[in-house]
Design an enzyme around this catalytic site. Structure first.
Site, PDB file in Angstrom:
ATOM      1  CE  LYS A  52      -8.423  10.671 -28.686  1.00 13.50           C
ATOM      2  NZ  LYS A  52      -9.395  11.205 -27.718  1.00 13.50           N
ATOM      3  CD  GLN A  96     -13.033  11.984 -27.844  1.00 14.43           C
ATOM      4  OE1 GLN A  96     -12.184  11.102 -27.919  1.00 14.43           O
ATOM      5  NE2 GLN A  96     -12.725  13.267 -27.820  1.00 14.43           N
ATOM      6  CG  ASP A 122      -8.386  10.246 -21.452  1.00 17.33           C
ATOM      7  OD1 ASP A 122      -7.498  10.543 -22.268  1.00 17.33           O
ATOM      8  OD2 ASP A 122      -9.597  10.223 -21.732  1.00 17.33           O
TER       9      ASP A 122
END
Ligand code: NAP
Length: 324
Positions: A52, A96, A122
Site C-alpha cells: 500500500k 491495518q 476502508d
C-alpha cells in the site's frame, strides 16, 4: 477460459487516477494524504502495508506509516486515530487489520468506528456502510469495489445475472452482495451454515468466493460458463496438500520448493476447466484492493476540499473527531 488480470486492471485504474491527483495537488498546494496505522509486527500485515505504501507513493499521494508496538493499549491506538482525524494533511485513514489479540475483543470495531466517516477510506464506518445499503456511498470497502471494477472492465454483465457470494463478512461478503444487488444482479449470500453449498453456488452466473479456505471451491460449485472471482487468500505450507492440489502445475511446485509456502485462493485449479472467466490468486483481486484504496483516498480528498469549511485550506480546521 479467460484469466481476469487484476494486475493490468489495477494499473489502468491507477493511471486514470493520476490526473485527478495532480489537479488536486495543484489546487490545494498539497497531495491527497493517507495515514496508515500498523500495530505490532504481523508478517502478513507488513507485506500488505508495504504494498500500500509503495502504490500510494507511486500514485503521487502523501502516505505516512504510523506504527505502534504490539504492546500498545487500545487507548493509545484511539489517540493516534484521533490525531489523524484532526490532521489537515490526511484525507484518508487506514488501520491495518488484524489488531493484536491482546487489544481485546471488539477493539477492531471500536477503532474502525473512531475513524471520521469522511476519512474512512476502508469504507468500514457504520455511516458509510449505511450509505452503501442505500446505494449512495462514496467510500465503499476496497475489495468488493475492486471486484466490481474487475467485472465491469472485463465486460461481464452484472444486471440480470444470478450472483452467489460465499462469505458474509462485514468487509467483503456483505458489501459485495450489496454492490452486486445495486447493479441489478439477483444475489444469494452463502456462509458456513448454508446447506448444500455446491448446489447453491452452481446456480451462479457470477460466483464470488471470500472464505479463506484453500482450494475449497471445486468444479462441483461452478456452473459451466460461469465467472468465478476468487477473493480468498491462504498461505499453504502443507507439502502433501500442495502436491495433491497443485501437483500438475510446475510453476506452483517450483514456488513452493523455493519458499516452503504458497499463496492460494479459495478456488481449486480444476475450476479452470469449467469456468468461462476466473480471477487468479495471486494477481487477481489483491492488486485491485490497493487501487481502490488510492481511489478512495482521492475521493475523500476531493470531498473534504469541496465541503464548506473543508480542511484543505491553509491553516485549516482542527475540529474534534466524530462530529458528523
Ligand atoms: P472472514 O471474516 O473470516 O469471513 C469468512 C466467511 O466465509 C464467513 O462468512 C464464513 O461463514 C464463510 N465460511 C468459512 N468457511 C466456510 C465454509 N466451509 N463454507 C461456507 N462458508 C464458509 O474473512 P474475510 O475477512 O471476509 O476474508 C475472506 C477471505 O478473503 C480471506 O481469505 C481473506 O484473506 C481474503 N481477503 C482478501 C482480500 C484481497 O484483497 N484479495 C481482502 C480481504 C480479504 P460464517 O459467517 O458462517 O462463519
Amino acid at each position: 477460459m479467460r484469466l481476469l488480470d487484476g494486475v493490468a486492471i489495477a494499473a489502468q485504474i491507477r493511471a486514470e487516477l493520476r490526473p485527478g491527483v495532480e489537479a488536486f495537488t495543484k489546487r490545494s498546494g498539497r497531495p491527497p494524504g493517507l495515514g496508515i496505522v500498523l500495530v505490532g509486527e504481523n508478517p502478513e500485515s507488513e507485506i500488505y502495508v508495504r504494498g500500500k505504501l509503495r502504490s500510494a507513493g507511486e500514485a503521487g499521494l502523501r502516505v505516512d506509516l504510523e506504527r505502534l508496538p504490539a504492546t500498545a493499549s487500545l487507548d493509545e491506538l484511539l489517540a493516534l486515530v484521533e490525531r489523524l482525524n484532526r490532521s489537515d494533511a490526511h484525507d484518508g485513514i487506514l488501520v491495518q487489520s488484524p489488531l493484536p489479540a491482546a487489544m481485546g475483543p471488539g477493539a477492531e470495531r471500536r477503532v474502525f468506528d473512531a475513524v471520521r466517516p469522511e476519512k474512512d477510506v476502508d469504507g468500514f464506518h457504520p455511516l458509510n456502510v449505511g450509505r452503501l445499503v442505500q446505494n449512495r456511498a462514496s467510500l465503499v470497502a476496497c475489495t468488493p469495489s475492486g471486484v466490481i471494477e474487475m467485472l465491469e472492465r472485463s465486460n461481464i454483465a452484472i444486471a440480470g445475472a444470478r450472483a452467489v457470494v460465499i462469505g458474509r463478512s462485514d468487509i467483503v461478503g456483505k458489501p459485495m452482495a450489496l454492490l452486486l444487488l445495486h447493479r441489478h444482479a439477483t444475489v444469494t449470500v452463502c456462509h458456513s451454515r448454508t446447506p448444500d453449498l455446491p448446489a447453491v453456488a452452481a446456480e451462479a452466473d457470477i460466483l464470488v468466493t471470500a472464505i479463506g479456505r484453500a482450494a475449497f471451491v471445486t468444479k462441483a460449485f461452478v456452473k459451466p460458463g460461469a465467472t468465478v472471482i476468487d477473493v480468498g487468500i491462504t498461505r499453504v505450507t502443507d507439502a502433501s496438500f500442495v502436491q495433491r492440489v497443485f501437483g500438475s502445475d510446475p510453476k506452483r511446485l517450483q514456488d513452493f520448493g523455493k519458499r516452503g509456502a504458497l499463496t492460494v485462493g479459495d478456488v481449486h485449479p480444476e475450476v479452470s476447466g469449467v469456468a468461462d472467466a476466473l480471477s487468479p490468486v495471486p494477481g487477481g483481486v489483491g492488486p485491485l484492493t490497493i487501487a481502490m484504496l488510492l481511489k478512495n483516498t482521492l475521493t475523500a480528498a476531493l470531498e473534504r476540499a469541496d465541503r464548506p469549511g473543508g480542511s484543505d485550506r491553509p491553516g485549516g480546521s482542527d475540529r474534534p473527531g466524530g462530529s458528523r
